[in-house]
Scaffold this motif. Structure first.
Motif, PDB file in Angstrom:
ATOM      1  N   MET A 180      12.017  -3.504   0.438  1.00  0.00           N
ATOM      2  CA  MET A 180      11.661  -4.436  -0.226  1.00  0.00           C
ATOM      3  C   MET A 180      12.964  -5.213  -1.409  1.00  0.00           C
ATOM      4  O   MET A 180      12.778  -3.879  -2.187  1.00  0.00           O
ATOM      5  CB  MET A 180      10.542  -4.713  -1.023  1.00  0.00           C
ATOM      6  N   HIS A 181      13.244  -6.296  -1.525  1.00  0.00           N
ATOM      7  CA  HIS A 181      14.626  -5.809  -2.808  1.00  0.00           C
ATOM      8  C   HIS A 181      15.469  -4.779  -2.280  1.00  0.00           C
ATOM      9  O   HIS A 181      16.007  -4.298  -3.829  1.00  0.00           O
ATOM     10  CB  HIS A 181      14.434  -6.207  -3.653  1.00  0.00           C
ATOM     11  N   GLY A 182      16.166  -3.771  -1.528  1.00  0.00           N
ATOM     12  CA  GLY A 182      16.719  -3.013  -2.049  1.00  0.00           C
ATOM     13  C   GLY A 182      15.528  -1.219  -2.392  1.00  0.00           C
ATOM     14  O   GLY A 182      16.220  -0.394  -2.567  1.00  0.00           O
ATOM     15  N   VAL A 183      14.328  -1.332  -2.142  1.00  0.00           N
ATOM     16  CA  VAL A 183      13.421  -0.198  -2.886  1.00  0.00           C
ATOM     17  C   VAL A 183      12.791  -0.134  -1.923  1.00  0.00           C
ATOM     18  O   VAL A 183      11.699  -1.266  -1.124  1.00  0.00           O
ATOM     19  CB  VAL A 183      12.676  -1.101  -3.835  1.00  0.00           C
ATOM     20  N   ARG A 184      12.978   0.902  -1.991  1.00  0.00           N
ATOM     21  CA  ARG A 184      12.072   1.778  -0.595  1.00  0.00           C
ATOM     22  C   ARG A 184      10.364   1.406  -0.480  1.00  0.00           C
ATOM     23  O   ARG A 184       9.958   1.338  -1.820  1.00  0.00           O
ATOM     24  CB  ARG A 184      12.141   3.278  -0.141  1.00  0.00           C
ATOM     25  N   VAL A 185       9.809   0.592   0.506  1.00  0.00           N
ATOM     26  CA  VAL A 185       7.825   0.104   0.561  1.00  0.00           C
ATOM     27  C   VAL A 185       7.776   1.632   1.823  1.00  0.00           C
ATOM     28  O   VAL A 185       8.174   1.566   2.884  1.00  0.00           O
ATOM     29  CB  VAL A 185       7.631  -0.693  -0.012  1.00  0.00           C
ATOM     30  N   GLN A 186       6.041   1.696   1.263  1.00  0.00           N
ATOM     31  CA  GLN A 186       5.602   2.295   2.729  1.00  0.00           C
ATOM     32  C   GLN A 186       5.421   0.633   3.617  1.00  0.00           C
ATOM     33  O   GLN A 186       5.155   0.062   3.208  1.00  0.00           O
ATOM     34  CB  GLN A 186       3.679   2.791   1.734  1.00  0.00           C
ATOM     35  N   PHE A 187       5.232   1.506   4.369  1.00  0.00           N
ATOM     36  CA  PHE A 187       4.964   1.184   5.604  1.00  0.00           C
ATOM     37  C   PHE A 187       3.059   1.066   5.838  1.00  0.00           C
ATOM     38  O   PHE A 187       2.825   1.729   5.151  1.00  0.00           O
ATOM     39  CB  PHE A 187       5.054   1.988   7.232  1.00  0.00           C
ATOM     40  N   PRO A 188       2.798  -0.426   5.959  1.00  0.00           N
ATOM     41  CA  PRO A 188       1.588  -0.734   6.134  1.00  0.00           C
ATOM     42  C   PRO A 188       0.728   0.382   7.339  1.00  0.00           C
ATOM     43  O   PRO A 188       1.752   0.910   8.045  1.00  0.00           O
ATOM     44  CB  PRO A 188       1.752  -1.731   7.471  1.00  0.00           C
ATOM     45  N   ALA A 189      -0.261  -0.021   6.760  1.00  0.00           N
ATOM     46  CA  ALA A 189      -0.907   1.233   6.979  1.00  0.00           C
ATOM     47  C   ALA A 189      -1.597   0.692   8.679  1.00  0.00           C
ATOM     48  O   ALA A 189      -1.665   0.670   9.474  1.00  0.00           O
ATOM     49  CB  ALA A 189      -2.473   1.725   6.695  1.00  0.00           C
ATOM     50  N   PRO A 190      -1.999   1.750   9.843  1.00  0.00           N
ATOM     51  CA  PRO A 190      -2.380   1.664  11.273  1.00  0.00           C
ATOM     52  C   PRO A 190      -3.570   0.589  11.019  1.00  0.00           C
ATOM     53  O   PRO A 190      -4.410   0.845  10.261  1.00  0.00           O
ATOM     54  CB  PRO A 190      -1.853   3.027  12.046  1.00  0.00           C
ATOM     55  N   THR A 191      -3.406   0.354  12.358  1.00  0.00           N
ATOM     56  CA  THR A 191      -4.709  -0.144  12.947  1.00  0.00           C
ATOM     57  C   THR A 191      -5.417  -0.111  13.424  1.00  0.00           C
ATOM     58  O   THR A 191      -6.528  -0.108  13.766  1.00  0.00           O
ATOM     59  CB  THR A 191      -4.583  -2.240  12.760  1.00  0.00           C
ATOM     60  N   LYS A 192      -5.098   1.038  14.258  1.00  0.00           N
ATOM     61  CA  LYS A 192      -6.564   1.910  14.550  1.00  0.00           C
ATOM     62  C   LYS A 192      -5.152   3.848  14.957  1.00  0.00           C
ATOM     63  O   LYS A 192      -4.529   3.424  14.113  1.00  0.00           O
ATOM     64  CB  LYS A 192      -5.794   1.382  16.245  1.00  0.00           C
ATOM     65  N   LYS A 193      -6.486   4.479  15.363  1.00  0.00           N
ATOM     66  CA  LYS A 193      -5.760   5.945  15.502  1.00  0.00           C
ATOM     67  C   LYS A 193      -4.214   6.072  16.507  1.00  0.00           C
ATOM     68  O   LYS A 193      -4.363   5.970  17.194  1.00  0.00           O
ATOM     69  CB  LYS A 193      -7.114   6.575  15.947  1.00  0.00           C
ATOM     70  N   LEU A 194      -3.653   6.406  15.019  1.00  0.00           N
ATOM     71  CA  LEU A 194      -2.093   6.512  15.882  1.00  0.00           C
ATOM     72  C   LEU A 194      -2.324   8.476  16.794  1.00  0.00           C
ATOM     73  O   LEU A 194      -3.045   9.033  17.005  1.00  0.00           O
ATOM     74  CB  LEU A 194      -1.554   6.834  14.971  1.00  0.00           C
TER      75      LEU A 194
END
Length: 217
Positions: A180-194
């Motif tokens: 976001m705006h050149g800054v690394r952000v975390q991926f949204p959490a999964p919605t089910k077991k990976l």
């Protein structure tokens, strides 16, 4: 999206890790915070200037995700990010992903990059189509096409957030990177077991991720 909504989502993303990033994406899905300029007539005109090279049609000014083909298998995601930044694209993309072979850890020879606007797509296309100066020994010459069938940041986040590539056993460097705006952000959490990625059974050595081991062939 209204400016206040985008600003609020951006603040949440910066302060709230994966939860904040999810809020930012939700706001974008309702109004396009990250693609607010992608439908501009200026972007459309610049696409048209490239003619068939960009395959520009009635709705191509809404596309922001490109596929980089014929890149060196040795090129890592972080090396590609460094390359993009060195070409003055820092802050102009919000997702970078190089799929890798889970059995070897080697790239599959292509990558996905989502740009924040149509103008940025045109500039990236011009800079990397035919590019061969990788900084590593390789005779690969990059070609660019549209990403299909997934287009846009939200589509790629939904494609990968529940994918085995996001499993804890997978090294972080193999995963899609979100910005976001050149800054690394975390991926949204999964919605089910990976599910853990599938690898061939012959074990010759581990790749370590935290306390987990992904055995490679």
């Amino acid at each position: 999206a209204p400016a206040a909504e985008c600003a609020g989502a951006a603040e949440a993303a910066a302060a709230g890790g994966a939860t904040g990033a999810a809020a930012w994406l939700v706001a974008g899905s309702h109004g396009g915070c990250w693609q607010s300029s992608s439908s501009s007539s200026a972007g459309a005109n610049q696409y048209s200037a490239y003619g068939d090279a960009c395959d520009f049609g009635a709705d191509e000014n809404m596309r922001t995700t490109v596929m980089l083909r014929n890149i060196p298998p040795e090129l890592s995601r972080d090396m590609l990010i460094d390359l993009l930044d060195s070409l003055s694209f820092s802050g102009r993309y919000d997702l970078v992903y190089i799929p890798v072979d889970f059995n070897t850890g080697v790239g599959l020879g292509y990558a996905f990059v989502n740009l924040v606007s149509a103008h940025d797509v045109v500039q990236l296309w011009a800079a990397l189509d035919g590019f061969a100066e990788w900084g590593i020994h390789s005779d690969k010459v990059c070609s660019i096409s549209w990403s299909e069938p997934n287009q846009g940041l939200a589509a790629h986040v939904e494609r990968y957030r529940n994918s085995p590539v996001m499993h804890a056993d997978v090294p972080e460097a193999w995963k899609p990177a979100l910005f976001m705006h050149g800054v690394r952000v975390q991926f949204p959490a999964p919605t089910k077991k990976l599910k853990a990625p599938k690898v061939r059974s012959k074990k010759v050595g581990p790749v370590v991720s935290g306390n987990s081991h992904l055995m490679l062939q």
